[in-house]
Design an enzyme around this catalytic site. Structure first.
Site, PDB file in Angstrom:
ATOM      1  CG  ASN A 110      -2.081  -1.263   1.068  1.00  0.00           C
ATOM      2  OD1 ASN A 110      -2.116  -1.583   0.011  1.00  0.00           O
ATOM      3  ND2 ASN A 110      -2.841  -1.689   2.206  1.00  0.00           N
ATOM      4  CG  HIS A 122       4.215  -1.657  -4.611  1.00  0.00           C
ATOM      5  ND1 HIS A 122       2.981  -2.385  -4.846  1.00  0.00           N
ATOM      6  CD2 HIS A 122       5.302  -2.566  -4.750  1.00  0.00           C
ATOM      7  CE1 HIS A 122       3.365  -3.685  -5.345  1.00  0.00           C
ATOM      8  NE2 HIS A 122       4.501  -3.811  -5.345  1.00  0.00           N
ATOM      9  CG  ASN A 143      -8.183 -11.148  -0.170  1.00  0.00           C
ATOM     10  OD1 ASN A 143      -7.597  -9.881   0.307  1.00  0.00           O
ATOM     11  ND2 ASN A 143      -8.191 -11.529  -1.316  1.00  0.00           N
TER      12      ASN A 143
END
Ligand code: OAD
Length: 431
Positions: free
Chosen positions: A224, A243, A356
């Site tokens: 994230n 990232h 998830n």
């Protein structure tokens, strides 16, 4: 902590050819192939045979001497896959290549993914694994921030479906370095949607923080870019933003770096944030040219496609995958490498838990909790007698949940919130 062993890995495999004798018949009824009932144990045994004995022996054991397409269809199903050719005449020679390819894909998938630990498949065992673990890697993705209104990427309401009207060949170009250098407008039409909110985080961020507070977090590898790990208060050395993030921004041209929040107001208006140092040069060049691309434009320090991951990722990942004693993946589709490779880099005998909304078919978890991650972590925290640093935690703790165990797979649970339930209820507080 003592590492868990894959207790069934060394168990004796059935003797070669044993499965042929007991091989049930796949039959064609009204033009459709009907596969006889296959138990979870049979799937596990077939996968184990393939992984431990290799392809030749697996095929020899599970196929008759002159196999037909339907035999291959059957063992594809036996490996836990649902072949898409159930209505086709797979015994016709013209379809043979297609059937073989389908089986080959299933075989490759099984060979390249880990084998689950059969002694870890219940909810209680998962809770116990978290309670005992000392060096947990938590791998997070966009799903852990969606309850704050930040869309994820690949869901039907995700960023990549919201940008369809931008006319890109591939929506991922929004985060592509080449595209940014030519036309930064594309990124800035979208960036406002993924800007982090101030001083807010989700119960799931608070759960990761709780793991850290309890000395159980080896590292949170997050994909994230919202920097909420910092906001919730996880110590800096305990998370790696694989990232990058919006925390800082750098001029595309002169590399001057500023605090990310400085350009948030401009991002919110969908304008281009121009570097104060390169401002006049950009304006000058624009007089003679229609476009100067990203010259003099500030870019948040997010890792775009085409850019390398931050050094800190490579500095830590090798030792972390060796040291970790539990892997928990939360809110990610595991579609982007190299981060998605972590699940296969951790030794196969280390427990893996998935939290998830959607199931992930291309990885093999011991226990999968399918549902909203905030609900799942609230449930788990109550089971562990932990309190989460989140304003809604006390209220959410009163929720009752239903766990539905999937019939098709071991260790797969769908968790749903229910006020009045007719099915067995698991109350987060009482368990
Ligand atoms: P994806 O959008 O690919 O996957 C998000 C996953 O979270 C999906 O599997 C959803 O089912 C799940 N999900 C959504 N809301 C949830 C909720 N409330 N509770 C539980 N699960 C939920 O996002 P990522 O896997 O993070 O790269 O994507 C990886 C990378 O792809 C991102 O870092 C991004 C993107 O390109 C960059 O920004 C550079």
């Amino acid at each position: 902590m003592e590492k868990r062993s894959l207790n069934d890995a060394t168990a004796t495999l059935p003797p070669a050819k044993a499965h042929q004798a007991e091989r049930p018949q796949i039959a064609r009824v009204d033009g459709k192939w009907v596969v006889p009932a296959i138990s979870k144990q049979q799937v596990h045994e077939a996968k184990r045979c393939l992984k431990q004995r290799g392809v030749d022996e697996f095929l020899e054991q599970y196929l008759p001497e002159s196999p037909k397409g339907s035999d291959m269809l059957y063992i594809t199903a036996l490996l836990g896959f649902s072949p898409s050719m159930m209505s086709e005449d797979v015994d016709d020679d013209k379809n043979l290549i297609k059937v073989v390819r389908t089986l080959q894909r299933a075989i490759n998938r099984v060979i390249t993914t880990r084998m689950r630990i059969m002694s870890l498949h219940t909810v209680d065992q998962a809770v116990d694994a978290i309670a005992k673990a000392q060096r947990i890697i938590v791998l997070t993705g966009a799903g852990i921030s969606t309850s704050l209104g930040i869309p994820d990427f690949r869901s039907s309401q995700g960023i990549y479906s919201l940008v369809q009207d931008l006319g890109l060949d591939d929506p991922q170009q929004v985060f592509d370095m080449e595209t940014f250098s030519e036309d930064p407008d594309i990124f800035y039409k979208v960036a406002h949607m993924v800007l982090p909110p101030e001083d807010r985080w989700t119960p799931t961020h608070a759960f990761v923080k709780a793991l850290s507070d309890k000395g159980k977090l080896l590292r949170n590898y997050t994909q994230n870019i919202d920097n909420l790990e910092a906001q919730v208060g996880i110590p800096k050395d305990k998370y790696i933003q694989c990232h990058g993030s919006f925390a800082t921004a750098t001029c595309f041209t002169c590399k001057r770096q500023v605090e990310g929040s400085k350009i948030f107001p401009i991002i919110r208006t969908m304008q281009l944030p121009v570097c104060p140092r390169c401002h006049s040069r950009r304006r000058r060049l624009l007089k003679d040219s229609n476009t100067v691309g990203a010259l003099g434009i500030m870019k948040p320090d997010i890792t775009f496609f085409g850019e390398d991951l931050p050094r800190v990722f490579y500095d830590n990942i090798d030792s972390d995958v060796t040291e970790c004693d539990l892997l928990i993946c939360i809110g990610t589709s595991l579609k982007v490498s190299p981060v998605n490779g972590i699940v296969n880099r951790v030794s196969a005998d280390i427990p893996q838990i998935l939290i998830n909304r959607d199931d992930i078919k291309h990885a093999e978890f011991d226990v999968s909790f399918l549902g909203y991650c905030d609900d799942v972590v609230t449930y788990l925290s109550n089971r562990l007698d932990w309190s989460l640093d989140h304003k809604d935690f006390t209220k959410m703790s009163q929720d009752k949940f239903i766990f539905d165990e999937a019939e098709s797979a071991v260790g797969l649970y769908r968790l749903e919130k229910k006020e009045e339930a007719s099915k067995p209820i698991v109350n987060g507080l009482s368990q």
